[in-house]
Design an enzyme around this catalytic site. Structure first.
Site, PDB file in Angstrom:
ATOM      1  N   ARG A 155     -34.171 -27.110  22.666  1.00  0.00           N
ATOM      2  CA  ARG A 155     -33.774 -27.030  24.074  1.00  0.00           C
ATOM      3  C   ARG A 155     -34.263 -25.706  24.651  1.00  0.00           C
ATOM      4  O   ARG A 155     -34.258 -24.697  23.956  1.00  0.00           O
ATOM      5  CB  ARG A 155     -32.234 -27.062  24.161  1.00  0.00           C
ATOM      6  N   ARG A 166     -26.047 -16.747  27.271  1.00  0.00           N
ATOM      7  CA  ARG A 166     -25.085 -17.860  27.277  1.00  0.00           C
ATOM      8  C   ARG A 166     -23.773 -17.439  26.629  1.00  0.00           C
ATOM      9  O   ARG A 166     -22.695 -17.783  27.091  1.00  0.00           O
ATOM     10  CB  ARG A 166     -25.664 -19.066  26.536  1.00  0.00           C
TER      11      ARG A 166
HETATM   12  P1  AP5 Z   1     -23.620 -28.659  18.958  1.00  0.00           P
HETATM   13  O1  AP5 Z   1     -22.664 -29.725  18.587  1.00  0.00           O
HETATM   14  O2  AP5 Z   1     -24.848 -29.065  19.681  1.00  0.00           O
HETATM   15  O3  AP5 Z   1     -22.846 -27.473  19.709  1.00  0.00           O
HETATM   16  P2  AP5 Z   1     -22.227 -27.387  21.160  1.00  0.00           P
HETATM   17  O4  AP5 Z   1     -20.931 -26.681  21.038  1.00  0.00           O
HETATM   18  O5  AP5 Z   1     -22.227 -28.734  21.829  1.00  0.00           O
HETATM   19  O6  AP5 Z   1     -23.285 -26.401  21.805  1.00  0.00           O
HETATM   20  P3  AP5 Z   1     -24.027 -26.413  23.177  1.00  0.00           P
HETATM   21  O7  AP5 Z   1     -25.031 -25.308  23.058  1.00  0.00           O
HETATM   22  O8  AP5 Z   1     -24.547 -27.766  23.548  1.00  0.00           O
HETATM   23  O9  AP5 Z   1     -22.870 -26.033  24.142  1.00  0.00           O
HETATM   24  P4  AP5 Z   1     -22.954 -25.398  25.476  1.00  0.00           P
HETATM   25  O10 AP5 Z   1     -21.537 -25.418  25.880  1.00  0.00           O
HETATM   26  O11 AP5 Z   1     -23.640 -24.094  25.567  1.00  0.00           O
HETATM   27  O12 AP5 Z   1     -23.964 -26.359  26.264  1.00  0.00           O
HETATM   28  P5  AP5 Z   1     -23.764 -27.504  27.323  1.00  0.00           P
HETATM   29  O13 AP5 Z   1     -24.708 -28.555  26.999  1.00  0.00           O
HETATM   30  O14 AP5 Z   1     -22.332 -27.832  27.536  1.00  0.00           O
HETATM   31  O15 AP5 Z   1     -24.019 -27.882  17.612  1.00  0.00           O
HETATM   32  C1  AP5 Z   1     -24.937 -26.797  17.633  1.00  0.00           C
HETATM   33  C2  AP5 Z   1     -25.813 -26.830  16.375  1.00  0.00           C
HETATM   34  O16 AP5 Z   1     -24.994 -26.619  15.219  1.00  0.00           O
HETATM   35  C3  AP5 Z   1     -26.510 -28.167  16.147  1.00  0.00           C
HETATM   36  O17 AP5 Z   1     -27.762 -27.920  15.582  1.00  0.00           O
HETATM   37  C4  AP5 Z   1     -25.607 -28.902  15.136  1.00  0.00           C
HETATM   38  O18 AP5 Z   1     -26.356 -29.791  14.336  1.00  0.00           O
HETATM   39  C5  AP5 Z   1     -25.037 -27.740  14.325  1.00  0.00           C
HETATM   40  N1  AP5 Z   1     -23.660 -27.965  13.889  1.00  0.00           N
HETATM   41  C6  AP5 Z   1     -22.671 -28.589  14.570  1.00  0.00           C
HETATM   42  N2  AP5 Z   1     -21.521 -28.559  13.874  1.00  0.00           N
HETATM   43  C7  AP5 Z   1     -21.784 -27.869  12.733  1.00  0.00           C
HETATM   44  C8  AP5 Z   1     -20.988 -27.472  11.607  1.00  0.00           C
HETATM   45  N3  AP5 Z   1     -19.683 -27.761  11.537  1.00  0.00           N
HETATM   46  N4  AP5 Z   1     -21.594 -26.749  10.624  1.00  0.00           N
HETATM   47  C9  AP5 Z   1     -22.911 -26.423  10.696  1.00  0.00           C
HETATM   48  N5  AP5 Z   1     -23.707 -26.772  11.735  1.00  0.00           N
HETATM   49  C10 AP5 Z   1     -23.151 -27.479  12.742  1.00  0.00           C
HETATM   50  O19 AP5 Z   1     -24.204 -26.731  28.679  1.00  0.00           O
HETATM   51  C11 AP5 Z   1     -25.541 -26.372  28.924  1.00  0.00           C
HETATM   52  C12 AP5 Z   1     -25.647 -25.707  30.280  1.00  0.00           C
HETATM   53  O20 AP5 Z   1     -25.242 -26.622  31.325  1.00  0.00           O
HETATM   54  C13 AP5 Z   1     -24.774 -24.469  30.515  1.00  0.00           C
HETATM   55  O21 AP5 Z   1     -25.362 -23.292  30.016  1.00  0.00           O
HETATM   56  C14 AP5 Z   1     -24.660 -24.459  32.046  1.00  0.00           C
HETATM   57  O22 AP5 Z   1     -25.823 -23.963  32.640  1.00  0.00           O
HETATM   58  C15 AP5 Z   1     -24.544 -25.936  32.370  1.00  0.00           C
HETATM   59  N6  AP5 Z   1     -23.143 -26.403  32.393  1.00  0.00           N
HETATM   60  C16 AP5 Z   1     -22.585 -27.333  31.564  1.00  0.00           C
HETATM   61  N7  AP5 Z   1     -21.296 -27.526  31.869  1.00  0.00           N
HETATM   62  C17 AP5 Z   1     -21.019 -26.690  32.913  1.00  0.00           C
HETATM   63  C18 AP5 Z   1     -19.835 -26.408  33.654  1.00  0.00           C
HETATM   64  N8  AP5 Z   1     -18.662 -27.027  33.395  1.00  0.00           N
HETATM   65  N9  AP5 Z   1     -19.907 -25.484  34.645  1.00  0.00           N
HETATM   66  C19 AP5 Z   1     -21.068 -24.863  34.931  1.00  0.00           C
HETATM   67  N10 AP5 Z   1     -22.214 -25.075  34.265  1.00  0.00           N
HETATM   68  C20 AP5 Z   1     -22.197 -25.981  33.252  1.00  0.00           C
END
Ligand code: AP5
Length: 210
Positions: A155, A166
């Site tokens: 990504r 972030r």
């Molecule tokens: P993964 O499950 O992908 O982690 P995640 O917590 O979902 O991480 P994200 O980076 O997607 O969260 P985020 O909150 O920053 O992004 P979002 O998409 O919401 O796991 C991560 C990695 O670890 C993977 O490779 C996985 O395989 C591995 N893994 C998982 N579990 C594991 C374990 N137990 N042990 C080992 N490895 C593991 O947001 C993106 C952007 O959208 C934001 O920056 C913002 O610009 C915007 N946005 C989204 N929501 C809002 C909001 N409400 N308000 C304003 N802006 C927003």
């Protein structure tokens, strides 16, 4: 059952969300996924995501408000990535109150800074929605999705220069939500440092007990 997943970037929210919605037959509402879809047509959103900054509250709140109008959420929903600011949490409360909907639990999946960086930098995703980690959850064939054989990519916001921003945004704007939900009695602390299955077991046990 209506739940919220909160936690730092890379904590494993998306990974757990997929398992929870599959197991309990509820709807996955990921604002990150919605914005990644929208950014294909909206340049402003694209820039915010690429820089690790939050999309304005008003935009997110209106998007969720519309989504909660749909019939499918009646079977239960899981909010993943929303709310992300105190203002969003308050707006969500108002929204749910008018609809007479209650939240059953807020799962706080926590990992420390170094682990979050490791997980984010090793994440590889497929356009079909599947997500992997080069070391922790590798695909069977390097660079290829197990589910559809599509190419795995990194990504834009997982690039090293954006990850720290972030995490800073999370500390300043999202972490205060933990105290907010603690006060409501809805907060459930989940140790995100355990492996994927162990984390899911913890969440599952809590939901079943409810
Ligand atoms: P993964 O499950 O992908 O982690 P995640 O917590 O979902 O991480 P994200 O980076 O997607 O969260 P985020 O909150 O920053 O992004 P979002 O998409 O919401 O796991 C991560 C990695 O670890 C993977 O490779 C996985 O395989 C591995 N893994 C998982 N579990 C594991 C374990 N137990 N042990 C080992 N490895 C593991 O947001 C993106 C952007 O959208 C934001 O920056 C913002 O610009 C915007 N946005 C989204 N929501 C809002 C909001 N409400 N308000 C304003 N802006 C927003």
């Amino acid at each position: 059952m209506n739940c919220i997943l909160v936690g730092p970037p890379g904590a494993g929210k998306g990974t757990q969300a997929k398992k929870i919605v599959e197991k309990f037959g509820i709807v996955h509402l990921s604002t990150g996924d919605m914005f990644r879809e929208a950014k294909k047509s909206e340049e402003g959103i694209s820039k915010l995501l690429a820089s690790g900054q939050l999309v304005p509250d008003e935009t997110v709140v209106n998007m969720i408000k519309k989504r909660l109008e749909k019939d499918d959420v009646k079977k239960g929903f899981l909010l993943d990535g929303f709310p992300r600011t105190l203002n969003q949490a308050e707006e969500l409360d108002k929204m749910l109150k008018t609809k007479n909907i209650k939240i059953d639990a807020v799962f706080f999946v926590d990992v420390h800074f170094d682990e979050a960086v490791k997980r984010i930098s090793g994440r590889r995703v497929c356009s079909c929605g599947a997500s992997y980690h080069v070391d922790f959850i590798p695909p069977k064939v390097e660079g290829k999705c197990d589910a559809c054989n599509g190419d795995l990519i990194q990504r834009n916001d997982d690039k090293e220069n954006v990850v720290k921003d972030r995490l800073d945004v999370y500390e300043k704007q999202t972490r205060p939500l933990i105290e907010y939900y603690k006060k409501t009695g809805l907060l459930v602390n989940i140790d995100g440092l355990k492996n994927e299955s162990e984390v899911f077991e913890e969440i599952k046990k809590y939901i079943k007990a409810k």
